[in-house]
Write an enzyme that holds these catalytic residues in place. Structure first.
Site, PDB file in Angstrom:
ATOM      1  N   GLU A  75       4.206  -4.146   3.337  1.00 36.96           N
ATOM      2  CA  GLU A  75       5.359  -3.419   2.792  1.00 36.96           C
ATOM      3  C   GLU A  75       5.015  -1.948   2.922  1.00 36.96           C
ATOM      4  OE1 GLU A  75       7.454  -1.322   0.996  1.00 36.96           O
ATOM      5  OE2 GLU A  75       7.068  -2.195  -0.981  1.00 36.96           O
ATOM      6  N   LYS A 116      -7.041  -4.927  -5.124  1.00 35.52           N
ATOM      7  CA  LYS A 116      -7.559  -3.576  -5.306  1.00 35.52           C
ATOM      8  C   LYS A 116      -6.427  -2.614  -5.614  1.00 35.52           C
ATOM      9  CE  LYS A 116      -8.291  -0.244  -2.366  1.00 35.52           C
ATOM     10  NZ  LYS A 116      -7.853   0.900  -3.192  1.00 35.52           N
ATOM     11  N   GLU A 147       8.247  10.493   6.328  1.00 38.42           N
ATOM     12  CA  GLU A 147       8.330  10.209   4.906  1.00 38.42           C
ATOM     13  C   GLU A 147       7.652  11.362   4.153  1.00 38.42           C
ATOM     14  OE1 GLU A 147       6.142   6.694   3.755  1.00 38.42           O
ATOM     15  OE2 GLU A 147       7.714   6.173   2.341  1.00 38.42           O
ATOM     16  N   GLY A 198      -1.019   0.346   7.378  1.00 31.61           N
ATOM     17  CA  GLY A 198      -0.491  -0.964   7.781  1.00 31.61           C
ATOM     18  C   GLY A 198      -0.898  -1.290   9.211  1.00 31.61           C
ATOM     19  N   CYS A 210       8.742   4.284  -1.885  1.00 39.88           N
ATOM     20  CA  CYS A 210       8.847   3.945  -0.456  1.00 39.88           C
ATOM     21  C   CYS A 210      10.301   3.749  -0.043  1.00 39.88           C
ATOM     22  CB  CYS A 210       8.020   2.718  -0.133  1.00 39.88           C
ATOM     23  SG  CYS A 210       8.324   1.358  -1.253  1.00 39.88           S
ATOM     24  N   GLY A 236       1.657   0.031   1.195  1.00 36.01           N
ATOM     25  CA  GLY A 236       1.122   1.381   1.371  1.00 36.01           C
ATOM     26  C   GLY A 236       1.737   2.027   2.598  1.00 36.01           C
ATOM     27  N   SER A 237       0.997   2.928   3.206  1.00 29.72           N
ATOM     28  CA  SER A 237       1.568   3.701   4.307  1.00 29.72           C
ATOM     29  C   SER A 237       1.615   2.867   5.595  1.00 29.72           C
ATOM     30  CB  SER A 237       0.714   4.938   4.539  1.00 29.72           C
ATOM     31  OG  SER A 237      -0.610   4.552   4.824  1.00 29.72           O
ATOM     32  N   THR A 238       2.546   3.239   6.465  1.00 26.51           N
ATOM     33  CA  THR A 238       2.667   2.571   7.763  1.00 26.51           C
ATOM     34  C   THR A 238       1.388   2.768   8.572  1.00 26.51           C
ATOM     35  OG1 THR A 238       5.066   2.712   7.763  1.00 26.51           O
ATOM     36  CG2 THR A 238       4.020   2.565   9.909  1.00 26.51           C
TER      37      THR A 238
HETATM   38  P1  ADP Z   1      -0.269   6.016   0.283  1.00 27.58           P
HETATM   39  O1  ADP Z   1       0.189   6.869   1.403  1.00 27.58           O
HETATM   40  O2  ADP Z   1       0.780   5.318  -0.464  1.00 27.58           O
HETATM   41  O3  ADP Z   1      -1.381   6.612  -0.529  1.00 27.58           O
HETATM   42  P2  ADP Z   1      -2.201   4.373   1.599  1.00 27.58           P
HETATM   43  O4  ADP Z   1      -1.759   3.451   2.653  1.00 27.58           O
HETATM   44  O5  ADP Z   1      -3.104   5.484   1.975  1.00 27.58           O
HETATM   45  O6  ADP Z   1      -0.866   4.784   0.959  1.00 27.58           O
HETATM   46  O7  ADP Z   1      -2.886   3.606   0.396  1.00 27.58           O
HETATM   47  C1  ADP Z   1      -2.403   2.429  -0.145  1.00 27.58           C
HETATM   48  C2  ADP Z   1      -3.581   1.547  -0.518  1.00 27.58           C
HETATM   49  O8  ADP Z   1      -4.326   1.238   0.640  1.00 27.58           O
HETATM   50  C3  ADP Z   1      -4.562   2.184  -1.482  1.00 27.58           C
HETATM   51  O9  ADP Z   1      -4.999   1.197  -2.384  1.00 27.58           O
HETATM   52  C4  ADP Z   1      -5.693   2.634  -0.572  1.00 27.58           C
HETATM   53  O10 ADP Z   1      -6.936   2.705  -1.219  1.00 27.58           O
HETATM   54  C5  ADP Z   1      -5.691   1.518   0.462  1.00 27.58           C
HETATM   55  N1  ADP Z   1      -6.261   1.881   1.773  1.00 27.58           N
HETATM   56  C6  ADP Z   1      -6.340   3.089   2.360  1.00 27.58           C
HETATM   57  N2  ADP Z   1      -6.918   3.001   3.579  1.00 27.58           N
HETATM   58  C7  ADP Z   1      -7.197   1.696   3.781  1.00 27.58           C
HETATM   59  C8  ADP Z   1      -7.772   0.933   4.859  1.00 27.58           C
HETATM   60  N3  ADP Z   1      -8.164   1.503   5.978  1.00 27.58           N
HETATM   61  N4  ADP Z   1      -7.869  -0.400   4.705  1.00 27.58           N
HETATM   62  C9  ADP Z   1      -7.439  -1.006   3.596  1.00 27.58           C
HETATM   63  N5  ADP Z   1      -6.902  -0.356   2.552  1.00 27.58           N
HETATM   64  C10 ADP Z   1      -6.772   0.973   2.632  1.00 27.58           C
END
Ligand code: ADP
Length: 806
Positions: free
Chosen positions: A275, A201, A406, A258, A309, A253-255
């Site tokens: 990551e 995705k 961050e 994560g 990141c 994506g974000s911690t």
């Molecule tokens: P950023 O701060 O880089 O936008 P996110 O962690 O919010 O990072 O998003 C990174 C990815 O994770 C995106 O593809 C987003 O749609 C997806 N995402 C956001 N929330 C969730 C979740 N609860 N479970 C799985 N994927 C998610």
């Protein structure tokens, strides 16, 4: 004419040089600016949808299908169905598809670069010269791994490099918006190379290049269902994470997300790599080439508008040169060009979305409120669109929000230091550990600091370099797992035997019944000679609880008493393990080997006594074999101490990359119930061989075994605190250990319930978790119970990039 060239040369002014978006617009129009999901080689109809816009202009680019759980389910089913045929191909056949991807990326490179810049807002210079070439390189490199993995047999791949390993299965991948296509390549190329099928995705802000790659999958004739692209937001991502038929989740994506994913997958055996975020230090020493450092900084923090990141977002500069460096930075900032991402001559493009734009502005305002001095250059800015001036914050306090959080924007937070030790302390004063830059003309200073910084990637006199052969990934709350390199391949593989292992049997926790023991640790009314203590910091210690629990032999008779540990014993053990581990990790591998040989020899010395006691629990026949196997294991890991070494990569720049295998830190071990001595040692030994310290909880079934072990450790020159042994209820102690912020990894080799419990507990500091997923391990079989799999989990790779040669 001549004078105007001279004038132009002096002013360095030049007009716009826009890249033509018409081909991309034609492509969007041909699709009626509407895209579904790519499932089982087909494009779905668009029902519910969201919009993706060009952040530089606000222009609507396309409507995109919003995936729900049913879409995810169809994609997973397609991926599952495609798996057998995909795995039946030869390594060479799989490699051909990956080569084809690489070639198509090169052929369509301008289309992909323009599309990426329009969807994301990043400058065309970067998408054209950095992102897309790295994407092609990643597919080429992994086509090579597919070839070398060889063919898949029942006992795993037959190629030399990954012999005995097998694909993990169906992989769910979730990627962010800052490097949409590059992250797609980083995820998809190794997964497919390793014989897995994929459901991926892209981020909701930037779905278009993943869609273009799905078209490429069609063009190269990738078998249906091997790659599925589902669009949508966090809810769609969550549906992937929660799908029961996915074997591995790879997330960037974000911690914060994560952590959510760690918890959401805790009750499942899904393999997980994360990551996550970073707050990477950019350290400048007073002997650095300051002009080069400034250029590095431009790349470090203003590359991709700072939405990186691993951005060098914390400038740490040695006090003596701070003002000089700031002057140079400010002068350089005056020449940065902010504007249309499609203009080939701009440095800084648009911020991806209004939400992100507002967040950056808010954080800068907080930084100023907390005492930072804010400086921005007087440069022309576009009238519309989501543009932010490059920003320098000085006088930042190390604990202030902008030094810790961050920002993910073009904002540099600066602090000063006096000594290298102070630089290291400041650099590590964060919960993250993704990357670091060290600028110094002294190789001693640079490498010394690189070794001490807790980060997965260190760039010496350089910044933001990436290559498919060099692993990328974090320490601490920046996540775990690596992308790229051989270690990145292992993220998509598992030992073949794990696929057909039995469930582990776990003895019920009825043993820790303290009712028969008094606080002196002797069983009421029973004369016994074995009262074992905890082993903490190299000393025998009474349990804080003041209780012991009886341990029974095979016939159900009292065999001895073990101390009943509680959270205070764990706290003491963690306090001892931290500093002991730091020293132990720095000890020469040769020194560690000698200690392990000494352990093996001392075990042999006490063979008769230990076998006799062990026989009480496991019978004579097993006791002898178990003991001898334990000695073998100690010899094996003594041998490995100075041989499981790092490697040197030769990326296509004038650099070498030192892939150092470093200890993880404090490793907690929950030992299995079967093979009480051998199981415990099979986990402790690889951990200490690689320089970790250990807090081990023995099986309660025969917890008195720790008494024999600490006597051996005490006489083998093992420094106090490197191994700590705490007996008690494994579930209770395991929970405390998994939640402890100063424990860096937890290994649970008991049942499913223990595996889930430690995964859940680990979400706080995102410690590395390794479990048997409740499977039985034949501890007597060296193919399963020792070697590479264990050593890999006992180390993490730090990639140090060093300028080298012409
Ligand atoms: P950023 O701060 O880089 O936008 P996110 O962690 O919010 O990072 O998003 C990174 C990815 O994770 C995106 O593809 C987003 O749609 C997806 N995402 C956001 N929330 C969730 C979740 N609860 N479970 C799985 N994927 C998610």
């Amino acid at each position: 004419m001549a004078s105007s060239i001279v004038e132009k040369f002096q002013s360095m002014e030049y007009g716009p040089a826009p890249e033509d978006p018409s081909e991309v617009n034609k492509w969007l129009d041909a699709h009626k600016r509407s895209f579904g999901h790519y499932i089982n080689g087909e494009w779905t109809k668009v029902t519910a949808s969201f919009e993706t816009r060009n952040p530089a202009t606000g222009e609507l680019l396309a409507s995109i299908a919003q995936g729900d759980a049913a879409d995810v389910d169809r994609a997973v089913k397609a991926a599952r169905a495609a798996l057998p045929a995909w795995q039946a191909l030869t390594g060479h056949q799989r490699a051909r598809y990956l080569y084809a991807f690489a070639r198509q990326v090169q052929k369509h490179s301008r289309h992909l670069a323009v599309l990426e810049s329009m969807d994301n807002g990043k400058s065309i210079r970067e998408s054209r010269d950095i992102d897309i070439p790295l994407v092609a390189r990643h597919f080429y490199h992994h086509a090579g791994w597919a070839q070398l993995l060889g063919d898949l047999t029942n006992s795993g791949f037959d190629g030399e490099e990954f012999r005995g390993y097998t694909p993990v299965g169906v992989v769910g991948q979730i990627i962010p918006w800052n490097f949409p296509l590059l992250m797609f390549a980083w995820k998809v190329a190794p997964a497919l190379a390793a014989g897995n099928t994929v459901v991926i995705k892209p981020a909701e802000f930037t779905p278009l290049t993943a869609i273009a790659m799905a078209e490429i999958a069609d063009e190269v004739g990738l078998p249906k269902g091997v790659l599925n692209v589902i669009n949508g937001d966090g809810a769609t991502g969550a549906a992937i994470v929660e799908h029961p038929d996915i074997d591995k989740i790879a997330f960037t994506g974000s911690t914060e997300v994560g952590r959510i994913i760690r918890k959401a997958t805790a009750k499942t055996p899904k393999k997980l790599s994360l990551e996550l975020g970073g707050k990477s230090p950019f350290i400048v020493f007073d002997d650095a080439d300051l002009d080069s450092a400034v250029e590095g900084l431009v790349d470090g923090i203003w590359f991709n508008q700072g939405q990186v990141c691993c951005a060098g977002s914390r400038l740490l500069v040695q006090e003596r040169v701070a003002e000089r460096l700031y002057d140079k930075i400010r002068a350089r900032m005056e020449t940065l060009r902010v504007g249309s991402p499609l203009d080939k001559a701009i440095d800084i493009g648009a911020i991806v979305d209004q939400v992100q734009y507002d967040r950056i502005q808010k954080l800068v305002a907080m930084g100023i409120a907390e005492g930072a001095t804010c400086w921005q250059p007087e440069i022309p800015m576009p009238k519309n669109g989501l543009f932010i001036k490059p920003t320098l914050l000085t006088d930042v306090h190390p604990s202030s929000t902008v030094a810790q959080q961050e920002i993910f924007g073009p904002v540099l937070a600066s602090m000063t230091f006096r000594t290298p030790a102070e630089a290291v302390e400041l650099a590590n004063n964060t919960t993250y550990g993704l990357a670091a830059c060290v600028w110094s003309e002294s190789i001693n200073v640079a490498l010394d600091v690189a070794a001490q910084v807790k980060a997965g990637v260190v760039w010496i006199n350089s910044t933001n370099l990436f290559d498919a052969a060099c692993g990328f990934g974090g320490y601490r709350e920046s996540g775990y797992g690596r992308e790229g390199g051989k270690e990145g391949m292992f993220e998509y593989l598992v030992p073949a035997w794990t696929h057909h292992a039995q469930k582990a049997e776990v003895v019920a926790e009825a043993h820790t019944d303290t009712s028969k023991a008094d606080d002196n640790g002797s069983a009421a009314g029973v004369g016994i000679d074995r009262t074992v203590k905890q082993y903490i910091g190299g000393k025998q210690a009474r349990p804080d609880s003041g209780y012991s629990f009886p341990v029974y032999n095979r016939e159900g008779k009292l065999a001895g008493e073990a101390p009943l540990g509680n959270r205070k014993d764990i706290r003491n053990a963690v306090e001892a393990a931290g500093p002991a581990g730091n020293k132990w990790a720095k000890a020469a591998a040769h020194t560690r080997a000698q200690v392990l040989y000494y352990i093996a020899e001392n075990l042999i010395q006490r063979r008769e006594e230990i076998v006799r006691k062990l026989a009480d629990f496991v019978g004579e026949a097993q006791a002898e074999v178990e003991f001898d196997s334990s000695v073998d294991r100690a010899f094996t890991y003594a041998a490995w101490c100075d041989k499981f070494e790092g490697s040197v990569h030769n990326p296509p720049f004038r650099m070498v990359t030192l892939a150092m295998k470093e200890a993880i830190g404090t490793v907690a071990v929950l030992a299995p119930d079967d093979a009480p001595l051998l199981g415990l040692l099979s986990l402790i030994l690889p951990a200490i061989a690689m320089g970790n310290s250990v807090i081990a909880v023995p099986s309660e079934r025969c917890a008195t075994v720790i008494g024999d072990l600490y006597q051996i450790f005490d006489t083998s020159d093992l420094p106090g605190g490197v191994v700590n042994l705490v007996a008690g209820r494994p579930t209770e102690l395991g929970k405390t250990l998994s939640e402890h912020d100063d424990v860096d990894a937890i290994w649970s080799f008991r049942d499913d319930a223990s595996a889930s419990m430690v995964k859940l507990g680990s979400a706080g500091n995102l410690k590395q978790v390794w479990t048997n997923e409740g499977r039985a391990i034949d501890w007597f079989d060296p193919k399963r119970a020792e070697g590479l799999w264990y050593l890999q989990h006992a180390t993490q790779v730090k990639n140090i990039w060093v300028p080298y040669g012409e």
